[in-house]
Design a protein around this motif. Structure first.
Motif, PDB file in Angstrom:
ATOM      1  N   ILE A 101     -31.616 -19.948  10.389  1.00  0.00           N
ATOM      2  CA  ILE A 101     -30.944 -19.315   9.252  1.00  0.00           C
ATOM      3  C   ILE A 101     -30.343 -20.352   8.310  1.00  0.00           C
ATOM      4  N   ALA A 102     -29.902 -21.480   8.885  1.00  0.00           N
ATOM      5  CA  ALA A 102     -29.252 -22.483   8.046  1.00  0.00           C
ATOM      6  C   ALA A 102     -30.255 -23.254   7.210  1.00  0.00           C
ATOM      7  N   THR A 127     -33.537 -16.462  15.735  1.00  0.00           N
ATOM      8  CA  THR A 127     -34.061 -15.094  15.555  1.00  0.00           C
ATOM      9  C   THR A 127     -34.450 -14.827  14.110  1.00  0.00           C
ATOM     10  N   VAL A 128     -33.723 -15.431  13.175  1.00  0.00           N
ATOM     11  CA  VAL A 128     -34.061 -15.185  11.771  1.00  0.00           C
ATOM     12  C   VAL A 128     -35.428 -15.782  11.455  1.00  0.00           C
ATOM     13  N   VAL A 154     -37.867 -10.078  18.736  1.00  0.00           N
ATOM     14  CA  VAL A 154     -37.756  -9.463  17.409  1.00  0.00           C
ATOM     15  C   VAL A 154     -38.848  -8.421  17.190  1.00  0.00           C
ATOM     16  N   ALA A 184     -37.610  -5.347  18.443  1.00  0.00           N
ATOM     17  CA  ALA A 184     -36.531  -4.831  17.597  1.00  0.00           C
ATOM     18  C   ALA A 184     -37.029  -4.369  16.237  1.00  0.00           C
ATOM     19  N   ASP A 191     -38.077  -1.932  13.913  1.00  0.00           N
ATOM     20  CA  ASP A 191     -38.061  -0.474  13.851  1.00  0.00           C
ATOM     21  C   ASP A 191     -38.319  -0.079  12.399  1.00  0.00           C
ATOM     22  N   ALA A 210     -37.991   2.541  10.841  1.00  0.00           N
ATOM     23  CA  ALA A 210     -37.185   3.607  10.240  1.00  0.00           C
ATOM     24  C   ALA A 210     -36.322   3.059   9.114  1.00  0.00           C
ATOM     25  N   LYS A 211     -36.026   3.903   8.184  1.00  0.00           N
ATOM     26  CA  LYS A 211     -35.222   3.505   7.037  1.00  0.00           C
ATOM     27  C   LYS A 211     -33.788   3.280   7.515  1.00  0.00           C
ATOM     28  N   SER A 212     -33.232   2.135   7.183  1.00  0.00           N
ATOM     29  CA  SER A 212     -31.901   1.864   7.720  1.00  0.00           C
ATOM     30  C   SER A 212     -30.840   1.801   6.643  1.00  0.00           C
ATOM     31  N   PHE A 213     -31.232   1.971   5.380  1.00  0.00           N
ATOM     32  CA  PHE A 213     -30.217   1.964   4.337  1.00  0.00           C
ATOM     33  C   PHE A 213     -30.394   3.174   3.438  1.00  0.00           C
ATOM     34  N   GLY A 257     -10.897   9.217  10.827  1.00  0.00           N
ATOM     35  CA  GLY A 257     -11.902   8.181  10.567  1.00  0.00           C
ATOM     36  C   GLY A 257     -11.337   6.787  10.672  1.00  0.00           C
ATOM     37  N   ASN A 258     -10.978   6.179   9.553  1.00  0.00           N
ATOM     38  CA  ASN A 258     -10.660   4.748   9.641  1.00  0.00           C
ATOM     39  C   ASN A 258      -9.312   4.402   9.045  1.00  0.00           C
ATOM     40  N   ASN A 259      -8.977   3.136   9.156  1.00  0.00           N
ATOM     41  CA  ASN A 259      -7.657   2.675   8.741  1.00  0.00           C
ATOM     42  C   ASN A 259      -7.435   2.785   7.248  1.00  0.00           C
ATOM     43  N   GLU A 260      -8.501   2.635   6.476  1.00  0.00           N
ATOM     44  CA  GLU A 260      -8.328   2.705   5.038  1.00  0.00           C
ATOM     45  C   GLU A 260      -7.814   4.075   4.637  1.00  0.00           C
TER      46      GLU A 260
END
Lengths: 369, 256
Positions: A26-27, A56-57, A87, A90, A92, A94-97, A332-335
């Protein structure tokens, strides 16, 4: 050998071969992924035997290239091979965003959502008020359920600890009103009416209103944050399962404290505003305190004080109620705790001012103007 | 691969006021092993972890990671160390206002500012899938996940930078036995594939038996023993005997 990741293309036996070199990490990966995505040809084989190090990248980039072009990976070391396998497992598809919707669509959706939220917020507040009344009724029927310790503790945090800041604020506001009033009234040679101004505006309006704003900022926000954090930590749920209704244990003492203490704090604030105003009259206008008090008694009718003190408990209840209600809405969350705390203060101050306007109309129509 | 320990602790002392948690504590973690750390409640397992990763300043003692003293390291060196390890906190410690994918991207964005957005998304997704979640879970917020899924998401974040060293604080606590066993396998698999060294705090006897190469026992303010589990069983210390040879310990031994 360079350490930056790089690749070259070769022709070998009629096949296109892509040879990577350097560190596929990655670097060090640099612009390799970008260049690969703009590749004008399809390699048949990918040679990674010259690669110094891979993570892994890097493995992902190579795997993706092989997958997209149906290429074969050769020359992988043991370690690289393990990473490539990892990898590829891993991978997949499927749409992840979530996809972005159009901007106009988003704006309209947001307006709609916040309108609905505002409406359901008011409705929820009303339902919450109903719930509080039921809790109050059950406490009245079974006085043993009243949590006096909790109420007294709230008295301290809402009332006693607020005395300093509310006192200082009120005293200064009294001085400001007197000073500004005197400057204006001097133009008509009516400086003496400064006393009317101070006496009436503080008892009827400002004493209670400023106190309400201060209490909303100090205690309403604290209620929302306390109860909100308790909700997040499932403390409120724990209470319910033990058989302690949160309405009775958390909400009632707080609302009771603000409701009962607002008139006291409001009176205290009014008093200190008058003291501040009187001090300025004495020093700035040369009106001695005896004259100030005498004049005050002449021009301020008793009804003015009632007007202020009748409003105070209502404001107090609104502040306590919105604080606790917003706190109970946290999930839900702290915010969310932060957002709800802000909403609690804004909503409380807004409702107090709206109600104040109604009260003003009401009192003048019953002849207490 | 050298025999130089990855983590080396000498003469560590930690205290809170009058309460001395560690005194003269020594511990080595070797390259490529999974070291389990056990100890009764309040023996300072988490404090030990916090001192190693620099969240708790020890009173005295030397801690070296990758051969570098962390107490003498400059801010720059410290940052460089941090990118070489990953930490999985007990409750995940996912950032609650970010989605799972964004959580995984946080360390990547922090250390590698010029990675393009598409690659970031891809990296986040495969790390998430690698940790045993589905790609569909990536846009979810931590509050929408179950306890086990949250642990996996947190694991994905701790693996974001391809660390050499992984700290796990009770990774299987609060998981059902099947989920816990699956998590153990996942850790073992990732350790093999990525060549990790793992420092693992746990109470889970099954985890100790199935994945740990060595187990360090914390008691009396120090590490009283650090050895493979079979050797520990032979030791004559009351706490160790009670821990490993109690009813639960024997059941785990029989299963392992």
């Amino acid at each position: 050998m360079t350490v930056e990741a790089d690749f070259i293309e070769l022709e070998e036996g009629g096949e296109r071969i892509m040879r990577f070199s350097g560190r596929l990490t990655i670097a060090r990966i640099g612009d390799v992924p970008q260049r690969l995505s703009e590749l004008p040809y399809s390699p048949a084989r990918i040679d990674i035997s010259n690669v110094e190090r891979v993570d892994t990248v890097g493995a992902w980039v190579v795997h993706k290239l092989a997958r997209d072009h149906g290429a074969q990976i050769v020359g992988a070391s043991d370690h690289a091979d393990r990473l490539l396998r990892q990898v590829s497992i891993a991978d997949d598809p499927a749409k992840s965003f979530d996809e972005d919707e159009g901007r106009l669509h988003r704006i309209i959706a947001r307006i709609g959502a916040s309108t609905l939220e505002a409406l359901s917020g008011l409705k929820g507040l009303l339902a919450f008020f109903g719930g509080l009344l039921i809790a109050t009724a059950s406490v009245i029927r079974h006085p043993g359920r009243m949590r006096f310790n909790a109420v007294v503790q709230r008295f301290e945090t809402v009332g006693v600890s607020a005395l300093g800041i509310i006192g200082l604020m009120s005293f200064l506001i009294g001085i400001v009103i007197a000073q500004q009033g005197a400057v204006q009234l001097r133009q008509f040679g009516a400086e003496v009416f400064t006393i009317n101004l101070i006496g009436r505006i503080t008892t009827r309006e400002l004493g209670v209103l400023m106190t309400a704003i201060m209490v909303a900022g100090r205690s309403g926000s604290a209620f929302a944050a306390q109860i909100g954090s308790m909700k997040l930590a499932e403390e409120v749920d724990a209470m319910r399962t033990i058989g302690v209704p949160p309405m009775q244990a958390l909400v009632l003492p707080r609302v009771l404290a603000t409701t009962l203490l607002m008139p006291l704090l409001g009176f205290y604030s009014t008093f200190l505003m008058i003291v501040g105003g009187g001090l300025l009259c004495w020093i700035g206008l040369g009106i001695p305190p005896e004259t100030f008090i005498l004049r005050l008694r002449e021009v301020v009718p008793m009804t003015d004080l009632w007007v202020g003190l009748i409003k105070a408990p209502v404001f107090g209840m609104i502040i306590g109620l919105t604080g606790c209600y917003q706190g109970m809405q946290v999930r839900g969350n702290n915010e969310e705790v932060g957002n709800r705390t802000t909403t609690a203060v804004v909503q409380a101050i807004f409702l107090v001012i709206v109600l104040d306007a109604f009260f003003a109309v009401f009192f003048s129509s019953v002849g207490w103007g | 691969m050298s025999d130089e320990p990855i983590i080396s602790i000498r003469g560590l002392r930690n205290s809170f006021g009058d309460n001395v948690v560690h005194e003269n504590l020594d511990l080595d973690v070797r390259q490529g092993e999974i070291l389990g750390v056990v100890g009764g409640s309040g023996t300072g397992k988490s404090v030990l972890l916090r001192s190693i990763i620099g969240l708790q300043e020890p009173d005295t003692g030397e801690i070296s990671i990758f051969g570098e003293r962390i107490d003498c390291a400059t801010a720059e060196e410290n940052l460089d160390l941090r990118r070489r390890w990953g930490v999985l906190f007990q409750n995940g410690a996912l950032f609650s206002t970010l989605t799972v994918a964004e959580n995984v991207q946080v360390p990547l964005r922090e250390f590698y500012k010029n990675i393009d957005e598409d690659l970031l998304c891809e990296i986040a997704t495969f790390k998430i899938v690698m940790s045993g979640l589905k790609a569909e879970d990536a846009p979810k917020y931590p509050s929408e996940l179950s306890g086990g899924m949250r642990k996996r998401a947190a694991l994905a974040r701790s693996l974001a930078l391809d660390p050499l060293l992984l700290f796990l604080d009770e990774p299987t606590a609060g998981l059902d036995p099947i989920g816990a066993a699956a998590f153990d396998n996942l850790i073992l698999e990732l350790k093999e594939a990525l060549g990790l060294t793992i420092f693992l705090i746990t109470h889970d006897l099954d985890t100790l038996h199935t994945i740990c190469d060595r187990v360090a026992v914390l008691a009396d303010r120090k590490v009283i023993a650090c050895a493979p589990i079979e050797e520990l069983l032979a030791l004559d210390h009351p706490w160790i005997q009670e821990y490993f040879n109690g009813p639960r310990g024997r059941a785990a031994l029989a299963a392992g």
